[in-house]
Design a protein around this motif. Structure first.
Motif, PDB file in Angstrom:
ATOM      1  N   ALA A  35      -6.521   0.846   3.010  1.00  0.00           N
ATOM      2  CA  ALA A  35      -5.120   1.105   3.335  1.00  0.00           C
ATOM      3  C   ALA A  35      -4.982   2.288   4.283  1.00  0.00           C
ATOM      4  O   ALA A  35      -4.179   2.262   5.223  1.00  0.00           O
ATOM      5  CB  ALA A  35      -4.339   1.349   2.051  1.00  0.00           C
TER       6      ALA A  35
ATOM      7  N   LEU B 256      -0.114   3.356   3.149  1.00  0.00           N
ATOM      8  CA  LEU B 256       0.557   2.970   4.382  1.00  0.00           C
ATOM      9  C   LEU B 256       2.026   3.378   4.333  1.00  0.00           C
ATOM     10  O   LEU B 256       2.581   3.883   5.323  1.00  0.00           O
ATOM     11  CB  LEU B 256       0.436   1.459   4.604  1.00  0.00           C
ATOM     12  CG  LEU B 256       1.130   0.884   5.848  1.00  0.00           C
ATOM     13  CD1 LEU B 256       0.617   1.552   7.114  1.00  0.00           C
ATOM     14  CD2 LEU B 256       0.923  -0.625   5.915  1.00  0.00           C
TER      15      LEU B 256
ATOM     16  N   GLY C 239      -6.856  -4.755  -0.367  1.00  0.00           N
ATOM     17  CA  GLY C 239      -6.259  -3.518   0.120  1.00  0.00           C
ATOM     18  C   GLY C 239      -6.507  -2.306  -0.746  1.00  0.00           C
ATOM     19  O   GLY C 239      -5.545  -1.629  -1.135  1.00  0.00           O
TER      20      GLY C 239
ATOM     21  N   SER D   4       0.812  -1.200   0.000  1.00  0.00           N
ATOM     22  CA  SER D   4       0.000   0.000   0.000  1.00  0.00           C
ATOM     23  C   SER D   4       0.856   1.264   0.000  1.00  0.00           C
ATOM     24  O   SER D   4       1.659   1.489   0.904  1.00  0.00           O
ATOM     25  CB  SER D   4      -0.911   0.009   1.234  1.00  0.00           C
ATOM     26  OG  SER D   4      -1.419   1.299   1.458  1.00  0.00           O
TER      27      SER D   4
END
Length: 267
Positions: free
Chosen positions: A247, A40, A242, A37
């Motif tokens: 995320a 992230l 995701g 991600s």
């Protein structure tokens, strides 16, 4: 970049200040480092961490790998191993087997594999075992998107044109069919991991989707119950994929979890 350890080749990318506390991001079966991600990654770098991403076992541009060989090769003594899906299984084993190397454990979308836990529905299980119509990049992407439709949830949809191009870029970068099947077999052949979880004493955060059709919510709750002092966080509407909305929600509890751990002091 390519690094070498114990005769193995790893494809690794780092982001952030290399002097900062390290986060080792490990994805699920068949997932390359490019599948991690970006939301992230950005959140962790902005919060002051050095993020290490790698091509998973038998996948992408890495050879068969020992995950701890990556921080070894980079000269990193301790890290926060973030494990997503099968990556959660790997991170759990790292935290149990090498506690002196682990700052904290965030385990995302993973079961303990304890006997009696309910698994995925027959429809999802069958979908995971299907093969692409051919090994052409477009057929491989079609099969992958079919799986995402099975394990995702409409509360957080993928942006379909972006998702397809992202997957196609990954196939062109590298595609190794055995790198998907072997990790899935390894997951199923790990029936004793639940007995290791009580040995984990580092600060632990277990994150799970309340609508996960592949690894049901009860599996995440049971995992957290086995790890002493673990905190459990359920995300409403989240499945087992995701997309950007999920995320961002994952990053929300992970960053303060890391910040609560003294930097550079393994558990």
């Amino acid at each position: 970049m390519k690094i070498f350890s114990s005769g193995l080749q790893f494809e690794v990318e780092t982001a952030g200040d290399k002097r900062a506390p390290a986060v080792l991001l490990t994805m699920g079966p068949g997932r390359q480092l490019t599948a991690g991600s970006e939301h992230l990654l950005t959140a962790l770098v902005n919060a002051g961490f050095c993020v290490i991403r790698h091509d998973n076992r038998d996948i992408g541009l890495s050879s068969h790998l020992d995950v701890l060989g990556i921080p070894d090769a980079l000269g990193v003594a301790g890290a926060h191993p973030v494990g997503v899906s099968m990556g959660g299984m790997i991170s759990q084993r790292i935290a149990a087997a090498a506690p002196d190397r682990v700052l904290s454990l965030p385990s995302v979308m993973r079961s303990s594999n304890a006997p009696g836990l309910h698994g995925s529905s027959p429809e999802v299980s069958r979908g995971l075992l299907t093969r692409p119509k051919s090994q052409s990049p477009h057929d491989v992407v079609d099969r992958t998107r079919d799986i995402f439709r099975l394990i995702g949830r409409p509360a957080y949809p993928q942006k379909r044109p972006i998702s397809r191009q992202h997957l196609l870029d990954g196939v062109h970068r590298s595609y190794h069919r055995a790198g998907v099947s072997r990790p899935l077999l390894a997951t199923m052949a790990d029936p004793q991991r639940h007995t290791l979880l009580p040995r984990i004493f580092c600060p632990t955060l277990v994150i799970h989707g309340a609508a996960d059709p592949l690894v049901p919510l009860a599996c995440g709750q049971e995992t957290a119950a086995r790890i002493p002092g673990a905190r459990f966080e359920a995300i409403e509407g989240m499945g087992h994929d995701g997309p950007p909305g999920v995320a961002a929600l994952r990053a929300t509890p992970i960053v303060p979890h890391f910040k609560s751990v003294p930097a550079g002091i393994p558990a």
